[in-house]
Design an enzyme around this catalytic site. Structure first.
Site, PDB file in Angstrom:
ATOM      1  CG  HIS A 111      -1.911   0.957   1.416  1.00 28.99           C
ATOM      2  ND1 HIS A 111      -1.664   2.256   1.781  1.00 28.99           N
ATOM      3  CD2 HIS A 111      -3.255   0.849   1.254  1.00 28.99           C
ATOM      4  CE1 HIS A 111      -2.819   2.907   1.830  1.00 28.99           C
ATOM      5  NE2 HIS A 111      -3.796   2.088   1.522  1.00 28.99           N
ATOM      6  CG  ASP A 122       0.540  -2.412   6.379  1.00 35.47           C
ATOM      7  OD1 ASP A 122      -0.430  -2.499   7.158  1.00 35.47           O
ATOM      8  OD2 ASP A 122       0.516  -1.739   5.331  1.00 35.47           O
ATOM      9  CD  GLN A 181      -6.895  -4.406   4.166  1.00 34.12           C
ATOM     10  OE1 GLN A 181      -7.833  -5.135   4.470  1.00 34.12           O
ATOM     11  NE2 GLN A 181      -7.069  -3.142   3.824  1.00 34.12           N
ATOM     12  CE  LYS A 183      -7.420  -0.098   6.451  1.00 25.65           C
ATOM     13  NZ  LYS A 183      -8.003   0.274   5.174  1.00 25.65           N
ATOM     14  CB  CYS A 192      -3.829   3.312  -1.518  1.00 23.24           C
ATOM     15  SG  CYS A 192      -5.010   4.618  -1.249  1.00 23.24           S
TER      16      CYS A 192
HETATM   17  N1  PLP Z   1      -1.707  -0.680   4.643  1.00 21.49           N
HETATM   18  C1  PLP Z   1      -2.638  -1.444   4.068  1.00 21.49           C
HETATM   19  C2  PLP Z   1      -2.283  -2.812   3.599  1.00 21.49           C
HETATM   20  C3  PLP Z   1      -3.934  -0.947   3.910  1.00 21.49           C
HETATM   21  O1  PLP Z   1      -4.851  -1.703   3.311  1.00 21.49           O
HETATM   22  C4  PLP Z   1      -4.236   0.358   4.375  1.00 21.49           C
HETATM   23  C5  PLP Z   1      -5.588   0.919   4.177  1.00 21.49           C
HETATM   24  O2  PLP Z   1      -6.336   0.513   3.340  1.00 21.49           O
HETATM   25  C6  PLP Z   1      -3.225   1.098   4.979  1.00 21.49           C
HETATM   26  C7  PLP Z   1      -1.978   0.550   5.094  1.00 21.49           C
HETATM   27  C8  PLP Z   1      -3.479   2.483   5.488  1.00 21.49           C
HETATM   28  O3  PLP Z   1      -4.373   2.449   6.549  1.00 21.49           O
HETATM   29  P1  PLP Z   1      -4.931   3.851   7.147  1.00 21.49           P
HETATM   30  O4  PLP Z   1      -5.468   4.619   5.988  1.00 21.49           O
HETATM   31  O5  PLP Z   1      -5.978   3.407   8.117  1.00 21.49           O
HETATM   32  O6  PLP Z   1      -3.786   4.524   7.810  1.00 21.49           O
END
Ligand code: PLP
Length: 404
Positions: free
Chosen positions: A122, A199, A202, A225, A363
């Site tokens: 992401h 990370d 998900q 999430k 993203c």
């Molecule tokens: N990393 C992953 C794999 C994600 O799917 C997301 C959000 O969709 C993020 C990071 C970023 O999360 P946030 O926007 O809640 O900071």
């Protein structure tokens, strides 16, 4: 066992309509819905507890502090951390990664050093490191995936160089659903003396995560999430790293003493929590974690996997539909395109049927480019979704395909 009737009744939004049709919410990878009790917890905090934490001697301030610190312990237990001092509250996954990128690079990186990531990250696990590149001169190295959307572990190891300082990987891809073998990645990294950031944006809501068992150095996720509020996130870091890294932001709460000449910093985790924290949000996160634990992540994961298998079979049978991400280990995300139909049109027309999906690059532009496309439609399932909703999605796609 998942009791769908009872669970769905806990989420008031699921019984609303859009455009006169029952809502079919299949955008859970973007954000999850909130159980009534989580929302009520926030209301209760504002109505009966509200007072700034950590600084007050009075009753309410102490009560707010107790709630906030109890939430830290709830997070510690949920992810199996050794101590609550290893839990830093942030605004979300994105801020947690920015914190590590900033503080870690400041402490340990020199121009030309490398952060190793993967092709399926992401933007939140790409851009913070690039921003540090402008400051400390670090560069990204990128491990590739195969056409199924699986990370190539041997290629990841080949990309470790004497300049590598940290490996930062997503546990589950938000586009492909691929579940990465993070335990194995940590083992490889530690063999080379490298720390690992996971990370878990998900994964935290789908599969049990135990940071001590994984032996990861950093792990990050967002409350929103996992059925918690927006604007709250978690950074787990082994105590050693938090002690060795410099503060991310300066201000109140993070100091031990301040003079115009010199400031000394508070102990961890407070050293990384400048300013008034979102104690209303953290206490609601604590409740969301309790809610998930009471149902059980194993049961949640098992049920979501059945939904995934059913959705995959159902969608695969649609003429001209291609699924992106066919990893052997996969979570409940299905990204797809139908020949001749732009993902944006598909998303808009499904919306008119009451079906909420996400469209675009999610993203993850470098990954989308690697797939040779410029976007997908993504349906992502949570444990409150039903097989009937999968049918509605499939029927909706079929109707749209007929129109084109
Ligand atoms: N990393 C992953 C794999 C994600 O799917 C997301 C959000 O969709 C993020 C990071 C970023 O999360 P946030 O926007 O809640 O900071």
């Amino acid at each position: 066992m998942i009791d769908l009737t009872k669970i769905r009744a806990d989420f008031p939004i699921l019984s609303r309509e859009v455009y006169g049709k029952p809502l079919t919410y299949l955008d859970n990878a973007a954000t999850t819905q909130k159980p009534r009790r989580v929302v009520e917890k926030m209301e209760e905090m504002y109505y009966t507890v509200n007072s700034n934490v950590h600084r007050g001697v009075h009753f309410l301030s102490q009560k707010a502090t107790d709630e906030h610190e109890a939430a830290r312990i709830a997070v510690q237990r949920f992810i199996g951390a050794a101590s609550p001092s290893e839990i830093v509250f942030t605004r979300g996954t994105t801020e947690s990664i920015n914190l590590v990128a900033s503080s870690f690079c400041k402490a340990f990186c020199r121009p030309g050093d490398e952060i190793l990531i993967t092709e399926m990250e992401h933007h939140a696990n790409i851009v913070p490191w690039q921003l540090q590149g402008n400051i400390s001169g670090v560069k990204l190295a990128v491990a590739p995936i195969n056409d199924q959307g699986e990370l190539l572990l041997d290629e990841l190891e080949k990309r470790i160089s004497p300049r590598t300082k940290l490996i930062s990987v997503t546990h589950i891809s938000n586009v492909l659903g691929t579940i990465n073998p993070v335990g194995e990645i940590v083992r490889i990294a530690h063999k080379h003396g490298l720390p690992v950031l996971i990370d878990a944006a998900q994964s935290i809501q789908h599969i049990p995560v135990d940071v001590q068992q994984l032996d990861c150095d950093f792990l990050v996720f967002s409350a929103h999430k996992i059925y918690g509020p927006t604007g709250v996130g978690v950074l787990y870091a082994k105590e050693q790293w938090l002690n060795e890294m410099p503060p991310y932001q300066g201000g109140g709460e993070m100091i031990a003493s301040v003079s115009f000449e010199k400031t000394t910093f508070n102990e961890i985790p407070f050293k990384f929590e400048a300013g008034t924290p979102d104690f209303v949000g953290t206490s609601a996160l604590g409740l969301a974690l309790d809610y998930v634990s009471a149902i059980g992540l194993e049961d949640i994961g098992r049920y979501e996997h059945l939904l995934l298998e059913y959705a995959t079979e159902r969608l695969k049978s649609i003429n001209g539909l291609r699924i992106f991400g066919n990893a052997a280990a996969k979570s409940s995300v299905v990204s797809f395109l139908v020949d001749g139909i732009h993902y944006y049109d598909m998303g808009m027309l499904l919306d008119k049927m009451g079906i909420a999906v996400r469209t675009g690059h999610h993203c993850a532009e470098p990954l989308i480019r690697r797939l040779g496309i410029d976007g997908t439609v993504r349906a992502s399932f949570a444990f409150y979704n039903t097989f009937e909703e999968v049918d509605l999605l499939a029927q909706g796609i079929e109707r749209i395909a007929e129109m084109f």
